[in-house]
Write an enzyme that holds these catalytic residues in place. Structure first.
Site, PDB file in Angstrom:
ATOM      1  N   THR A   8      79.921  78.717   9.250  1.00 55.29           N
ATOM      2  CA  THR A   8      80.930  78.303  10.234  1.00 55.29           C
ATOM      3  C   THR A   8      81.329  79.496  11.097  1.00 55.29           C
ATOM      4  OG1 THR A   8      83.189  77.426  10.554  1.00 55.29           O
ATOM      5  CG2 THR A   8      82.835  78.719   8.569  1.00 55.29           C
ATOM      6  N   GLY A   9      81.776  79.198  12.309  1.00 53.40           N
ATOM      7  CA  GLY A   9      82.294  80.255  13.172  1.00 53.40           C
ATOM      8  C   GLY A   9      83.813  80.219  13.213  1.00 53.40           C
ATOM      9  N   ASN A  10      84.416  79.326  12.422  1.00 55.03           N
ATOM     10  CA  ASN A  10      85.862  79.101  12.506  1.00 55.03           C
ATOM     11  C   ASN A  10      86.580  79.827  11.357  1.00 55.03           C
ATOM     12  OD1 ASN A  10      88.436  77.900  12.100  1.00 55.03           O
ATOM     13  ND2 ASN A  10      87.809  76.114  13.285  1.00 55.03           N
ATOM     14  N   ASP A  66      82.215  69.483   9.134  1.00 57.23           N
ATOM     15  CA  ASP A  66      82.594  68.947  10.425  1.00 57.23           C
ATOM     16  C   ASP A  66      83.936  68.248  10.238  1.00 57.23           C
ATOM     17  OD1 ASP A  66      81.520  68.918  13.137  1.00 57.23           O
ATOM     18  OD2 ASP A  66      81.920  66.771  12.974  1.00 57.23           O
ATOM     19  N   PHE A 142      95.453  76.709  12.721  1.00 58.59           N
ATOM     20  CA  PHE A 142      94.615  76.789  13.928  1.00 58.59           C
ATOM     21  C   PHE A 142      94.524  75.398  14.549  1.00 58.59           C
ATOM     22  CE2 PHE A 142      90.795  74.640  12.335  1.00 58.59           C
ATOM     23  CZ  PHE A 142      91.006  74.679  10.970  1.00 58.59           C
ATOM     24  N   TYR A 144      94.730  71.952  15.977  1.00 64.90           N
ATOM     25  CA  TYR A 144      95.801  70.971  16.149  1.00 64.90           C
ATOM     26  C   TYR A 144      96.921  71.095  15.107  1.00 64.90           C
ATOM     27  CZ  TYR A 144      92.180  68.800  19.046  1.00 64.90           C
ATOM     28  OH  TYR A 144      91.225  68.564  20.002  1.00 64.90           O
ATOM     29  N   ARG A 169      90.456  69.030   4.547  1.00 68.47           N
ATOM     30  CA  ARG A 169      89.449  70.044   4.161  1.00 68.47           C
ATOM     31  C   ARG A 169      89.568  70.363   2.670  1.00 68.47           C
ATOM     32  NH1 ARG A 169      90.555  72.932   7.877  1.00 68.47           N
ATOM     33  NH2 ARG A 169      88.914  71.942   9.113  1.00 68.47           N
TER      34      ARG A 169
HETATM   35  P1  ITT Z   1      82.314  75.225  13.045  1.00 66.75           P
HETATM   36  O1  ITT Z   1      81.611  74.006  13.609  1.00 66.75           O
HETATM   37  O2  ITT Z   1      81.665  76.531  13.388  1.00 66.75           O
HETATM   38  O3  ITT Z   1      82.595  75.091  11.572  1.00 66.75           O
HETATM   39  P2  ITT Z   1      84.462  74.336  14.800  1.00 66.75           P
HETATM   40  O4  ITT Z   1      85.814  74.897  15.101  1.00 66.75           O
HETATM   41  O5  ITT Z   1      83.533  74.079  15.950  1.00 66.75           O
HETATM   42  O6  ITT Z   1      83.767  75.316  13.725  1.00 66.75           O
HETATM   43  P3  ITT Z   1      84.395  71.512  14.174  1.00 66.75           P
HETATM   44  O7  ITT Z   1      83.134  71.291  14.909  1.00 66.75           O
HETATM   45  O8  ITT Z   1      84.540  70.894  12.820  1.00 66.75           O
HETATM   46  O9  ITT Z   1      84.668  73.062  13.925  1.00 66.75           O
HETATM   47  O10 ITT Z   1      85.555  71.140  15.152  1.00 66.75           O
HETATM   48  C1  ITT Z   1      86.681  70.527  14.761  1.00 66.75           C
HETATM   49  C2  ITT Z   1      87.840  70.922  15.657  1.00 66.75           C
HETATM   50  O11 ITT Z   1      88.911  70.074  15.255  1.00 66.75           O
HETATM   51  C3  ITT Z   1      88.287  72.361  15.441  1.00 66.75           C
HETATM   52  O12 ITT Z   1      87.771  73.247  16.363  1.00 66.75           O
HETATM   53  C4  ITT Z   1      89.810  72.225  15.575  1.00 66.75           C
HETATM   54  O13 ITT Z   1      90.174  72.298  16.920  1.00 66.75           O
HETATM   55  C5  ITT Z   1      90.067  70.809  15.066  1.00 66.75           C
HETATM   56  N1  ITT Z   1      90.388  70.842  13.632  1.00 66.75           N
HETATM   57  C6  ITT Z   1      89.581  70.553  12.583  1.00 66.75           C
HETATM   58  N2  ITT Z   1      90.204  70.752  11.421  1.00 66.75           N
HETATM   59  C7  ITT Z   1      91.431  71.185  11.731  1.00 66.75           C
HETATM   60  C8  ITT Z   1      92.542  71.594  10.981  1.00 66.75           C
HETATM   61  O14 ITT Z   1      92.515  71.651   9.660  1.00 66.75           O
HETATM   62  N3  ITT Z   1      93.632  71.976  11.622  1.00 66.75           N
HETATM   63  C9  ITT Z   1      93.692  71.957  12.968  1.00 66.75           C
HETATM   64  N4  ITT Z   1      92.687  71.612  13.761  1.00 66.75           N
HETATM   65  C10 ITT Z   1      91.558  71.231  13.148  1.00 66.75           C
END
Ligand code: ITT
Length: 185
Positions: A8-10, A66, A142, A144, A169
């Site tokens: 993941t990049g998050n 995802d 982070f 929302y 998650r």
């Molecule tokens: P990776 O795909 O690299 O894991 P990403 O940020 O692109 O990271 P997603 O494709 O799963 O991740 O995108 C989901 C988006 O939804 C994410 O960027 C957030 O903006 C939002 N999101 C998902 N889970 C969240 C959470 O627990 N709290 C707040 N926002 C969330």
């Protein structure tokens, strides 16, 4: 101790996964690698494809996740497009779309895909029901988190400790670590 590689990049996702790993005695290591993301309405399908691509490319057993926010009054928008919508209109944009809405129900959903190289991914899911707040609140988390109300506090106010007790998650990752704990990997 088992090590699980989370592609993941998050960093927000990584922090939450690491906190859960501590609880279950599993080391979570991040790998930054951009795997292809399918266009689909179904998070499970996106996670499955992503996990299979990433494990093949890295030649490692990995998880990917995802996730998305599904708002009832907006017919489940932004759903699988949550990352793009966050980057474009952000929390202020969602609050504007929800300005005159009485029905504020929303679900966060998570699909974790685990895959070994050349294998087929296994999916673990989690959901949490909440409401869209009327304004952003809280400095933690982070995406929302500052507009997602769980009871009377937003995920942005709860912080990792509180969020990890109830989040989408956490639920999906907990199912995964319980399953991997029973495997000889
Ligand atoms: P990776 O795909 O690299 O894991 P990403 O940020 O692109 O990271 P997603 O494709 O799963 O991740 O995108 C989901 C988006 O939804 C994410 O960027 C957030 O903006 C939002 N999101 C998902 N889970 C969240 C959470 O627990 N709290 C707040 N926002 C969330």
């Amino acid at each position: 101790m088992k090590t699980v590689y989370f592609v993941t990049g998050n960093m927000g996702k990584v922090k939450e996964a690491k906190a859960l790993g501590k609880e279950f005695n599993i080391e979570i290591q991040q790998i930054e690698y951009e795997y292809p993301e399918l266009q689909s309405d179904d998070l499970d399908i996106i996670a499955k494809y992503g996990a299979e691509c990433a494990s093949r490319a890295l030649n490692k057993a990995v998880i990917v996740e995802d996730a998305g926010l599904f708002i009832s009054a907006l017919r489940e928008f932004p759903g699988p497009y949550s990352a793009y919508v966050f980057k474009t209109i952000g929390n202020e944009g969602i609050l504007q779309l929800m300005a005159n809405q009485k029905d504020r129900r929303a679900d966060f959903k998570s699909a974790v895909g685990y895959c070994e190289p050349g294998g087929e991914a296994i999916i673990f899911t989690g959901t949490v029901r909440g409401e869209i707040a009327h304004e952003t609140r809280g400095e933690h988390g982070f995406g929302y988190d500052p507009i997602f109300l769980y009871d009377d506090r937003t995920f942005g106010e709860l912080g990792i400790g509180g969020k990890n007790k109830v989040s989408h998650r956490y639920k999906a990752l907990k199912k995964f670590v319980e399953w991997i704990g029973t495997k000889d990997i």
